[in-house]
Design a protein around this motif. Structure first.
Motif, PDB file in Angstrom:
ATOM      1  N   THR A  58      35.139  42.192  40.635  1.00  0.00           N
ATOM      2  CA  THR A  58      35.173  40.782  40.251  1.00  0.00           C
ATOM      3  C   THR A  58      36.208  40.576  39.144  1.00  0.00           C
ATOM      4  OG1 THR A  58      33.578  40.839  38.408  1.00  0.00           O
ATOM      5  CG2 THR A  58      32.676  40.744  40.654  1.00  0.00           C
ATOM      6  N   SER A  59      36.326  39.351  38.682  1.00  0.00           N
ATOM      7  CA  SER A  59      37.246  39.033  37.587  1.00  0.00           C
ATOM      8  C   SER A  59      36.539  39.118  36.234  1.00  0.00           C
ATOM      9  CB  SER A  59      37.837  37.637  37.788  1.00  0.00           C
ATOM     10  OG  SER A  59      36.790  36.663  37.869  1.00  0.00           O
ATOM     11  N   LEU A  60      35.531  39.972  36.127  1.00  0.00           N
ATOM     12  CA  LEU A  60      34.834  40.154  34.849  1.00  0.00           C
ATOM     13  C   LEU A  60      35.813  40.423  33.721  1.00  0.00           C
ATOM     14  CD1 LEU A  60      32.199  40.660  33.167  1.00  0.00           C
ATOM     15  CD2 LEU A  60      32.408  43.063  33.849  1.00  0.00           C
ATOM     16  N   ILE A  61      36.764  41.313  33.972  1.00  0.00           N
ATOM     17  CA  ILE A  61      37.810  41.599  32.977  1.00  0.00           C
ATOM     18  C   ILE A  61      39.048  40.811  33.396  1.00  0.00           C
ATOM     19  CG2 ILE A  61      39.153  43.393  31.831  1.00  0.00           C
ATOM     20  CD1 ILE A  61      36.987  45.391  32.588  1.00  0.00           C
ATOM     21  N   ASP A  62      39.248  39.672  32.738  1.00  0.00           N
ATOM     22  CA  ASP A  62      40.265  38.721  33.203  1.00  0.00           C
ATOM     23  C   ASP A  62      41.471  38.613  32.287  1.00  0.00           C
ATOM     24  OD1 ASP A  62      39.146  37.480  31.032  1.00  0.00           O
ATOM     25  OD2 ASP A  62      38.387  35.734  32.134  1.00  0.00           O
ATOM     26  N   ASP A  63      41.619  39.572  31.377  1.00  0.00           N
ATOM     27  CA  ASP A  63      42.729  39.459  30.422  1.00  0.00           C
ATOM     28  C   ASP A  63      43.732  40.608  30.567  1.00  0.00           C
ATOM     29  OD1 ASP A  63      41.004  41.408  29.430  1.00  0.00           O
ATOM     30  OD2 ASP A  63      41.398  40.905  27.327  1.00  0.00           O
ATOM     31  N   ASP A  64      43.781  41.212  31.743  1.00  0.00           N
ATOM     32  CA  ASP A  64      44.764  42.263  32.006  1.00  0.00           C
ATOM     33  C   ASP A  64      45.372  42.039  33.387  1.00  0.00           C
ATOM     34  OD1 ASP A  64      46.301  44.481  32.351  1.00  0.00           O
ATOM     35  OD2 ASP A  64      44.714  45.952  32.039  1.00  0.00           O
ATOM     36  N   PRO A  65      46.544  41.414  33.428  1.00  0.00           N
ATOM     37  CA  PRO A  65      47.178  41.117  34.720  1.00  0.00           C
ATOM     38  C   PRO A  65      47.438  42.363  35.562  1.00  0.00           C
ATOM     39  CG  PRO A  65      48.267  39.943  32.937  1.00  0.00           C
ATOM     40  CD  PRO A  65      47.333  40.916  32.292  1.00  0.00           C
ATOM     41  N   GLU A  66      47.538  43.526  34.899  1.00  0.00           N
ATOM     42  CA  GLU A  66      47.799  44.766  35.623  1.00  0.00           C
ATOM     43  C   GLU A  66      46.505  45.509  35.955  1.00  0.00           C
ATOM     44  OE1 GLU A  66      50.597  47.141  33.498  1.00  0.00           O
ATOM     45  OE2 GLU A  66      51.957  45.464  33.132  1.00  0.00           O
ATOM     46  N   GLY A  67      45.366  44.892  35.664  1.00  0.00           N
ATOM     47  CA  GLY A  67      44.086  45.548  35.892  1.00  0.00           C
ATOM     48  C   GLY A  67      43.807  45.786  37.367  1.00  0.00           C
ATOM     49  N   PHE A  68      43.008  46.795  37.614  1.00  0.00           N
ATOM     50  CA  PHE A  68      42.681  47.181  38.979  1.00  0.00           C
ATOM     51  C   PHE A  68      41.504  46.357  39.497  1.00  0.00           C
ATOM     52  CE2 PHE A  68      39.933  49.605  41.840  1.00  0.00           C
ATOM     53  CZ  PHE A  68      40.817  49.919  42.857  1.00  0.00           C
ATOM     54  N   ILE A  69      41.540  46.025  40.785  1.00  0.00           N
ATOM     55  CA  ILE A  69      40.394  45.380  41.411  1.00  0.00           C
ATOM     56  C   ILE A  69      40.330  45.822  42.875  1.00  0.00           C
ATOM     57  CG2 ILE A  69      41.607  43.292  42.132  1.00  0.00           C
ATOM     58  CD1 ILE A  69      38.976  41.765  41.356  1.00  0.00           C
ATOM     59  N   LEU A  70      39.117  46.081  43.332  1.00  0.00           N
ATOM     60  CA  LEU A  70      38.904  46.410  44.739  1.00  0.00           C
ATOM     61  C   LEU A  70      38.893  45.102  45.526  1.00  0.00           C
ATOM     62  CD1 LEU A  70      36.058  49.069  44.426  1.00  0.00           C
ATOM     63  CD2 LEU A  70      38.267  49.470  45.535  1.00  0.00           C
ATOM     64  N   SER A  71      39.926  44.859  46.270  1.00  0.00           N
ATOM     65  CA  SER A  71      40.005  43.615  47.025  1.00  0.00           C
ATOM     66  C   SER A  71      38.957  43.581  48.122  1.00  0.00           C
ATOM     67  CB  SER A  71      41.396  43.476  47.656  1.00  0.00           C
ATOM     68  OG  SER A  71      41.575  44.463  48.662  1.00  0.00           O
ATOM     69  N   ALA A  72      38.710  42.393  48.629  1.00  0.00           N
ATOM     70  CA  ALA A  72      37.752  42.251  49.740  1.00  0.00           C
ATOM     71  C   ALA A  72      38.211  43.051  50.945  1.00  0.00           C
ATOM     72  CB  ALA A  72      37.604  40.777  50.097  1.00  0.00           C
ATOM     73  N   GLU A  73      39.532  43.119  51.146  1.00  0.00           N
ATOM     74  CA  GLU A  73      40.066  43.869  52.279  1.00  0.00           C
ATOM     75  C   GLU A  73      39.780  45.364  52.132  1.00  0.00           C
ATOM     76  OE1 GLU A  73      41.875  40.016  51.994  1.00  0.00           O
ATOM     77  OE2 GLU A  73      41.776  41.643  50.508  1.00  0.00           O
ATOM     78  N   VAL A  74      39.933  45.880  50.920  1.00  0.00           N
ATOM     79  CA  VAL A  74      39.639  47.302  50.681  1.00  0.00           C
ATOM     80  C   VAL A  74      38.144  47.563  50.840  1.00  0.00           C
ATOM     81  CG1 VAL A  74      39.602  49.133  48.944  1.00  0.00           C
ATOM     82  CG2 VAL A  74      41.627  47.691  49.193  1.00  0.00           C
ATOM     83  N   GLN A  75      37.322  46.704  50.253  1.00  0.00           N
ATOM     84  CA  GLN A  75      35.877  46.890  50.361  1.00  0.00           C
ATOM     85  C   GLN A  75      35.409  46.864  51.814  1.00  0.00           C
ATOM     86  OE1 GLN A  75      33.344  44.725  47.488  1.00  0.00           O
ATOM     87  NE2 GLN A  75      35.250  44.079  46.499  1.00  0.00           N
ATOM     88  N   ALA A  76      36.090  46.092  52.645  1.00  0.00           N
ATOM     89  CA  ALA A  76      35.686  45.975  54.053  1.00  0.00           C
ATOM     90  C   ALA A  76      35.785  47.303  54.788  1.00  0.00           C
ATOM     91  CB  ALA A  76      36.546  44.925  54.751  1.00  0.00           C
ATOM     92  N   HIS A  77      36.688  48.183  54.346  1.00  0.00           N
ATOM     93  CA  HIS A  77      36.795  49.493  54.991  1.00  0.00           C
ATOM     94  C   HIS A  77      35.504  50.295  54.871  1.00  0.00           C
ATOM     95  CE1 HIS A  77      40.948  48.683  55.584  1.00  0.00           C
ATOM     96  NE2 HIS A  77      41.361  48.976  54.368  1.00  0.00           N
ATOM     97  N   PHE A  78      34.730  50.005  53.837  1.00  0.00           N
ATOM     98  CA  PHE A  78      33.528  50.789  53.551  1.00  0.00           C
ATOM     99  C   PHE A  78      32.243  50.078  53.986  1.00  0.00           C
ATOM    100  CE2 PHE A  78      36.915  51.727  50.555  1.00  0.00           C
ATOM    101  CZ  PHE A  78      37.058  53.102  50.743  1.00  0.00           C
ATOM    102  N   ASP A  79      32.396  48.884  54.550  1.00  0.00           N
ATOM    103  CA  ASP A  79      31.233  48.119  55.020  1.00  0.00           C
ATOM    104  C   ASP A  79      31.025  48.408  56.505  1.00  0.00           C
ATOM    105  OD1 ASP A  79      29.137  46.393  55.314  1.00  0.00           O
ATOM    106  OD2 ASP A  79      30.328  44.558  55.099  1.00  0.00           O
TER     107      ASP A  79
END
Length: 249
Positions: free
Chosen positions: A217-238
């Motif tokens: 999620t965007s819990l940590i929203d003050d780092d433009p270079e921060g990592f996030i698992l996109s919905a597309e990536v998460q879908a591989h594991f669903d």
């Protein structure tokens, strides 16, 4: 993803049935980062706990580089957050906090055999092996495109070698789905691909992944270079299956 879908090793994988899962015995799960365990083998962790098989999880890195520029979550606070998230994720999968170890090695800098601190990392992993005495270790795929995942495999491999005792190994896949080149994929010479039906644990796996709010999620929203698992990536594991490679002995 197409590289995986077209790979006959995966389409012709052998089923690791509940009876075969019981034969794994005491199982150590090794995760380079907090979330890899849920992504790569969360359903299997759930199933092993349902079978009353002892499970211990060790996190190798401290997770501090997912959002390195955040002011709201400086290093110490981010490490603490990611550990709390992992404890919650594993609670969902049936693992209690006393069965979790955090080695807290520097995220993004896990040592390879050429590094000066490789032996220290191996010693730390060896301490976990000595204390838990696993019969099976579930660890990242040795040619996973992420360098921390490859380094984790090398650390575990050397630690097992140092014990002088054979330990069964199953390797799970995380970044193979998104970043793999042809050379990263397993071949028949590497070993056997197992498929685990995780339908019974699929919802718990999804909940465990969602417990990593800092990564999904965007819990940590003050780092433009921060990592996030996109919905597309998460879908591989669903899915209803998880894959593992067992190396040839």
């Amino acid at each position: 993803m197409a590289l995986i879908q077209e790979n006959s090793l995966f389409t012709n994988a052998s089923q690791l049935s509940p009876d075969q899962q019981r034969l794994l015995g005491k199982t150590l799960i090794v995760a380079p980062h907090q979330d890899d365990e849920s992504l790569g083998c969360g359903g299997t962790i759930y199933l092993l706990n349902q079978l009353k098989i002892p499970v211990h999880v060790v996190f190798v890195s401290d997770g501090s580089m997912s959002h390195p520029n955040s002011k709201k979550y400086p290093t110490d606070k981010l490490i603490s957050l990611r550990e709390k998230e992992s404890i919650e994720a594993l609670r969902i999968l049936g693992v209690s906090p006393e069965h979790i170890t955090f080695l807290q090695l520097k995220d993004g800098q896990l040592p390879t055999p050429q590094a000066f601190n490789f032996d220290l990392a191996v010693h730390a992993m060896g301490g976990v092996l000595y204390k838990f005495k696993p019969e099976t270790i579930i660890l990242p795929w040795q040619r996973d495109p992420h360098p921390d995942h490859r380094a984790t495999w090398q650390i575990v491999d050397r630690a097992i070698m140092n014990t002088g005792t054979p330990i069964r190994r199953l390797e799970y896949f995380v970044w193979l789905w998104e970043r793999a080149s042809q050379d990263d994929l397993p071949t028949a010479d590497d070993g056997k691909i197992w498929e685990v039906d995780i339908e019974k644990g699929r919802e718990c796996k999804k909940k465990a992944i969602r417990a990593y709010l800092s990564q999904t999620t965007s819990l940590i929203d003050d780092d433009p270079e921060g990592f996030i698992l996109s919905a597309e990536v998460q879908a591989h594991f669903d899915t209803n299956v998880e894959f593992f490679l067992e190396m040839k002995s």
